[in-house]
Write a protein that holds these residues in place. Sequence first.
Motif, PDB file in Angstrom:
ATOM      1  N   ALA A 182       0.710  -1.441  -0.072  1.00 12.16           N
ATOM      2  CA  ALA A 182       0.214  -0.099  -0.100  1.00 12.16           C
ATOM      3  C   ALA A 182       0.765   1.477  -0.288  1.00 12.16           C
ATOM      4  O   ALA A 182       0.409   2.398  -0.745  1.00 12.16           O
ATOM      5  N   ARG A 183       1.977   0.978   0.531  1.00  7.60           N
ATOM      6  CA  ARG A 183       2.927   2.608   0.624  1.00  7.60           C
ATOM      7  C   ARG A 183       3.220   3.015  -0.317  1.00  7.60           C
ATOM      8  O   ARG A 183       3.746   3.464  -0.576  1.00  7.60           O
ATOM      9  N   GLY A 184       3.901   1.000  -0.963  1.00  5.37           N
ATOM     10  CA  GLY A 184       4.598   1.371  -2.419  1.00  5.37           C
ATOM     11  C   GLY A 184       4.125   2.122  -3.551  1.00  5.37           C
ATOM     12  O   GLY A 184       3.629   3.268  -4.538  1.00  5.37           O
ATOM     13  N   LYS A 185       2.632   2.038  -3.337  1.00  2.00           N
ATOM     14  CA  LYS A 185       1.561   2.550  -4.426  1.00  2.00           C
ATOM     15  C   LYS A 185       0.927   4.024  -4.360  1.00  2.00           C
ATOM     16  O   LYS A 185       0.271   4.503  -4.807  1.00  2.00           O
ATOM     17  N   GLY A 186       1.326   3.906  -2.983  1.00  2.00           N
ATOM     18  CA  GLY A 186       0.866   5.651  -2.433  1.00  2.00           C
ATOM     19  C   GLY A 186      -0.679   4.933  -1.904  1.00  2.00           C
ATOM     20  O   GLY A 186      -1.822   6.787  -2.200  1.00  2.00           O
ATOM     21  N   PHE A 218      -7.591   3.993   5.528  1.00  2.00           N
ATOM     22  CA  PHE A 218      -8.034   4.037   7.112  1.00  2.00           C
ATOM     23  C   PHE A 218      -8.765   3.260   7.436  1.00  2.00           C
ATOM     24  O   PHE A 218      -9.476   3.101   9.091  1.00  2.00           O
ATOM     25  N   GLN A 219      -9.603   2.065   6.828  1.00  2.00           N
ATOM     26  CA  GLN A 219     -10.437   1.096   7.773  1.00  2.00           C
ATOM     27  C   GLN A 219      -9.911  -0.091   7.558  1.00  2.00           C
ATOM     28  O   GLN A 219      -8.995  -0.019   6.136  1.00  2.00           O
ATOM     29  N   PHE A 220      -9.742  -0.680   7.849  1.00  2.00           N
ATOM     30  CA  PHE A 220      -8.542  -2.547   8.832  1.00  2.00           C
ATOM     31  C   PHE A 220     -10.171  -3.467   8.886  1.00  2.00           C
ATOM     32  O   PHE A 220     -10.865  -3.149   9.225  1.00  2.00           O
ATOM     33  N   SER A 221      -9.139  -4.323   8.520  1.00  2.00           N
ATOM     34  CA  SER A 221      -9.975  -5.763   8.962  1.00  2.00           C
ATOM     35  C   SER A 221     -10.210  -5.658  10.102  1.00  2.00           C
ATOM     36  O   SER A 221      -9.784  -5.115  10.865  1.00  2.00           O
ATOM     37  N   VAL A 222     -10.748  -7.120  10.947  1.00  2.00           N
ATOM     38  CA  VAL A 222     -11.067  -7.332  12.184  1.00  2.00           C
ATOM     39  C   VAL A 222     -10.074  -7.858  12.898  1.00  2.00           C
ATOM     40  O   VAL A 222      -9.675  -7.998  14.029  1.00  2.00           O
ATOM     41  N   GLN A 223      -8.435  -8.379  11.542  1.00  2.00           N
ATOM     42  CA  GLN A 223      -6.906  -7.961  12.810  1.00  2.00           C
ATOM     43  C   GLN A 223      -6.853  -7.214  12.556  1.00  2.00           C
ATOM     44  O   GLN A 223      -5.400  -7.454  13.026  1.00  2.00           O
ATOM     45  N   GLY A 224      -7.175  -6.411  12.076  1.00  2.00           N
ATOM     46  CA  GLY A 224      -6.116  -5.048  11.896  1.00  2.00           C
ATOM     47  C   GLY A 224      -5.320  -4.712  10.864  1.00  2.00           C
ATOM     48  O   GLY A 224      -4.196  -4.066  10.809  1.00  2.00           O
ATOM     49  N   ALA A 225      -5.493  -5.840   9.737  1.00  2.00           N
ATOM     50  CA  ALA A 225      -4.554  -5.639   8.815  1.00  2.00           C
ATOM     51  C   ALA A 225      -5.327  -4.913   7.860  1.00  2.00           C
ATOM     52  O   ALA A 225      -6.788  -4.626   7.733  1.00  2.00           O
ATOM     53  N   MET A 226      -4.906  -4.506   6.264  1.00  2.00           N
ATOM     54  CA  MET A 226      -5.384  -3.884   5.666  1.00  2.00           C
ATOM     55  C   MET A 226      -6.079  -4.429   4.611  1.00  2.00           C
ATOM     56  O   MET A 226      -5.833  -5.988   4.930  1.00  2.00           O
ATOM     57  N   HIS A 283      -1.086  10.363   6.770  1.00  2.00           N
ATOM     58  CA  HIS A 283      -0.639   8.708   6.442  1.00  2.00           C
ATOM     59  C   HIS A 283      -0.408   8.199   5.388  1.00  2.00           C
ATOM     60  O   HIS A 283      -0.263   8.870   4.511  1.00  2.00           O
ATOM     61  N   PRO A 284       0.422   6.889   5.422  1.00  2.00           N
ATOM     62  CA  PRO A 284       0.688   6.078   6.866  1.00  2.00           C
ATOM     63  C   PRO A 284       1.977   6.376   7.285  1.00  2.00           C
ATOM     64  O   PRO A 284       2.787   5.989   8.237  1.00  2.00           O
ATOM     65  N   SER A 285       2.612   7.721   7.133  1.00  2.00           N
ATOM     66  CA  SER A 285       3.801   8.046   7.822  1.00  2.00           C
ATOM     67  C   SER A 285       3.807   8.356   8.958  1.00  2.00           C
ATOM     68  O   SER A 285       2.566   9.750   9.446  1.00  2.00           O
ATOM     69  N   PRO A 286       4.589   7.678  10.282  1.00  2.00           N
ATOM     70  CA  PRO A 286       3.689   8.593  11.362  1.00  2.00           C
ATOM     71  C   PRO A 286       4.092   9.635  11.953  1.00  2.00           C
ATOM     72  O   PRO A 286       3.561  10.693  13.066  1.00  2.00           O
ATOM     73  N   ARG A 287       4.619  11.251  11.277  1.00  2.00           N
ATOM     74  CA  ARG A 287       4.860  12.337  10.919  1.00  2.00           C
ATOM     75  C   ARG A 287       3.514  13.182  11.577  1.00  2.00           C
ATOM     76  O   ARG A 287       2.667  12.519  10.973  1.00  2.00           O
ATOM     77  N   ILE A 288       3.807  13.996  12.820  1.00  2.00           N
ATOM     78  CA  ILE A 288       2.818  14.410  13.815  1.00  2.00           C
ATOM     79  C   ILE A 288       3.174  16.159  13.001  1.00  2.00           C
ATOM     80  O   ILE A 288       4.119  15.960  13.429  1.00  2.00           O
ATOM     81  N   GLU A 289       1.836  16.361  12.430  1.00  2.00           N
ATOM     82  CA  GLU A 289       1.928  18.222  12.828  1.00  2.00           C
ATOM     83  C   GLU A 289       1.125  18.764  13.905  1.00  2.00           C
ATOM     84  O   GLU A 289       0.072  19.023  13.748  1.00  2.00           O
ATOM     85  N   ILE A 290       1.695  19.742  14.299  1.00  2.00           N
ATOM     86  CA  ILE A 290       0.701  20.826  15.221  1.00  2.00           C
ATOM     87  C   ILE A 290       0.508  21.339  14.050  1.00  2.00           C
ATOM     88  O   ILE A 290       1.102  22.753  13.733  1.00  2.00           O
ATOM     89  N   THR A 291      -1.214  21.645  14.012  1.00  2.00           N
ATOM     90  CA  THR A 291      -1.898  23.141  12.445  1.00  2.00           C
ATOM     91  C   THR A 291      -2.648  23.908  13.612  1.00  2.00           C
ATOM     92  O   THR A 291      -2.957  24.956  12.791  1.00  2.00           O
TER      93      THR A 291
END
Length: 383
Positions: free
Chosen positions: A133-137, A141-149, A370-378
Amino acid sequence: MNEPRGSVARSLCCGDVPNSIRATCQNAYANCTLVKAVRWLPVAAILCSKSWSCYTFFLVYNHLPEEDSSNHKIATLVLYHILFGLSTWCFLACLVSNPGHVPDDWRLTDEEVEHLSQASSEEEWKGMLLEFARGKGLECFQFSVQGAMRYCETCFLIKPDRSHHCSVCNQCILKMDHHCPWVNNCIGFYNYKYFILFLVYAYCYCLFLLVFLSTYLFLYRDENNDVNWNIHISGILVLSFISFVFISCLLWYHVFLLIVNRTTLEQFRKPILETGSSGKAWNMGTFRNLQEVFGDIGCLWFLPVFTSMGNGTHFSCPRMVRVASGVGLGRKYDSVIVIHERSPSVKLDQHFELSEKHPRPVTVEYVAQHPSPRIEITHMNSC
């Protein structure tokens, strides 16, 4: 031992039934000529009932007394043609329109599918999907019941938010609501507006027939003052009443779903985000929910032309604000609520420190890359 859920889990538990064989069986069933013919029977039933109702209307209309007001007859004729025309137009739009197929950008290549099938554990399988998913850009934000894409084993693609695989159409549908046997088509992102309008105009059409035929029977009698019953009038009256009750239940149920921005599938199973399942994940408020389906051009809301907002792969969500209650300098906050105009709130396993110059406590908004974990205060305000 209970069978675990998930694509890898099913592969591990049902290793003797490869995905290719299951996909071949599903394709054979979907392409069976007899199955296709049977699925068209409800469509034929609706078209026959529409034709019968049209014949009955003109049969009764032509027998109205000549002394009846010409303006009343003209208004009745015009109203009938409007309701009949719009309900038929919406029905045909639902019948022939593409509900929304997932773009090829979300599909995995043969090499990626082969690499995915070689995963030795579910955790490794989850990691592979995330990397693809990251490679394709891709933004999901919705996941399966296992927490996977969410991944479709039949279509070999990563599912966009709110999309689901239809076992009848044998393909993934964008913002799938349900598969409707009455139009032999899925109801999804690109034809949901047509479906809602079809329910509205079919509801009005059935109500019109009930009122018109009932008025004719009780106001206009024959020479012996008897009711002008015949097989066509009685049959259409019964059929209109049954259809009116059925469509009423379906219409008001979908009006509720429309107001809260929820599909039929999401009503039965809440979308799962990183913050957990939520029935309000896509609810932007009544008016904006209506705009998402009907568009921002008010004069086109009641015409069966596509005006929905978006492309079916990304959806808006309400902005959420978390009040940080800590008062210590340099206090670390976890379980951060991330804000984004187009995505649901996401909980990241990250920490950040408030600068000493900011007042405490504070109300903070964030934007996730997303999916990068960087956070910005806006935005930051004193409470």
